[in-house]
Design an enzyme around this catalytic site. Structure first.
Site: not given
Ligand code: F6P
Length: 358
Positions: A12, A114, A117, A138-140, A183, A235, A285
């Site tokens: 992501g 992250g 990856s 990673t934002i997480d 997250g 989430e 993001r």
């Molecule tokens: O890992 C980053 C993240 O934004 C998570 O926080 C989220 O659950 C996921 O990716 C969302 O993924 P996608 O961009 O595939 O919807």
């Protein structure tokens, strides 16, 4: 002739990726290396010729560092070891990727990713004898052995601003406002933004809660004379029945999502308060990286190029005790970094009277 570094962004996207790419390119140029940008993560290598471009310092003279997203593109659903083919079958295409990477004549690969990856890229690197260095993003903020990853600070800033914007409307309407944030399995965004944004209740996957305890907190706030309540929820928080709330996309892919809307009516029923839910989603993001993310991306990008120049591979650059260091990437992958329920920030939140619903 100068030697070549390949660079890619994977998983992501988040804010700060372009600042990290820029730092690698600037430092590599100083050290006499050429940088080849691989497009769309590893997916660009499946094309003939592979989708790559020579990155030069002058490409970054304008606003690129200030931009969100990644100029190289990325993907988070194309694992080359289990590649989803058009006919619905799954194929191991790792060999094709390794051949393509070797065909580019790169001496080293820098992957900005992250933990997911990094697992894929280190496996590819081992199998293909590719010299690899990782930069955590990673934002997480769940990558191990680094205090923070690129993109986290911006995501927290966005979530904090969302609480700032929800507060006046909550107060105007006597409402309980629920903000659902991303997250994945780590509650860092909710915890950090919850404290910074003055939430009354923070729900994170690492601490279990009950509706009764949340209702008690809301009623206590109201009994104290305040007419609104702010809640922030990760989430991946499960329902009171212990189920993850997920969204299923076309093709069967799932992502976390929906716990805010699931809990909203239950909280309204338990408290009699009017309740509204905001799901922040991918807004976290995008946008221009905060100065912290630009600094972090710059320091880690420079360090990654230095490691390549020194011939130190199988490493991830990390931010520890106010400086860029390097750690074994396999140790970082093993050490997924979720919120410690007894950690310092949870204690800070409790000391401020914030409830975790426990
Ligand atoms: O890992 C980053 C993240 O934004 C998570 O926080 C989220 O659950 C996921 O990716 C969302 O993924 P996608 O961009 O595939 O919807």
């Amino acid at each position: 002739m100068s030697k070549t570094i390949g660079i890619l962004t994977s998983g992501g996207d988040c804010a700060g990726l372009n600042a990290a790419i820029r730092a690698v390119v600037f430092r590599a140029d100083q050290l006499g290396w050429k940088v080849l940008g691989l497009e769309t993560g590893t997916a660009g290598l499946f094309f003939t010729p592979p989708k790559v471009r020579h990155l030069k310092p002058e490409d970054f003279s304008g606003g690129v560092m200030r931009m969100g997203g990644t100029i190289l593109g990325t993907t988070n659903n194309r694992n080359p070891f289990e590649y989803p083919m058009d006919d619905g079958s799954i194929k191991d295409r790792s060999g094709e990727l390794i051949d393509a990477a070797k065909g580019l004549g790169i001496e080293a690969l820098i992957g900005i990713g992250g933990d997911g990856s990094f697992e894929i890229l280190t496996r590819l690197a081992k199998q293909g004898g590719i010299n690899f260095v990782g930069i955590p993003k990673t934002i997480d903020n769940d990558v191990g052995l680094t205090d923070v990853s690129v993109g986290f600070d911006t995501a927290v800033a966005v979530a904090t601003e969302a609480l700032d914007r929800l507060q006046p409307t909550a107060a105007s309407h006597d409402r309980v406002m629920i903000l659902e944030v991303m997250g994945r399995d780590a509650g860092h965004i909710a915890l950090n933004a919850g404290i910074a944004g003055g939430a009354d209740v923070i729900l994170i996957p690492e601490i279990s809660y009950s509706i009764e305890n949340i209702a008690k907190k809301i009623n206590d706030v109201k009994a104290g004379g305040r007419n609104f309540v702010l809640m922030i929820i990760s989430e991946a928080v499960k329902s009171p029945e212990g189920e993850s709330r997920e969204v299923v996309f076309h093709g069967g892919e799932t992502r976390y999502g929906g716990i805010g809307h699931y809990l909203g009516p239950k909280i309204a029923e338990a408290t009699g308060s009017e309740t509204r839910v905001t799901v922040l989603g991918h807004v976290q993001r995008g946008g221009s990286p905060t100065y912290n993310d630009r600094l972090l991306a710059s320091a880690l990008g420079v360090k990654a190029a230095d490691l390549v120049h020194e011939g130190k591979f199988g490493r991830m650059v990390a931010w520890k005790n106010r400086e860029a260091v390097d750690v074994a990437i396999e140790d970082a992958i093993k050490d997924c970094h979720t919120v410690e329920p007894d950690g310092a920030l949870v204690k800070t939140a409790r000391a401020l009277g914030i409830s975790f619903g426990d």
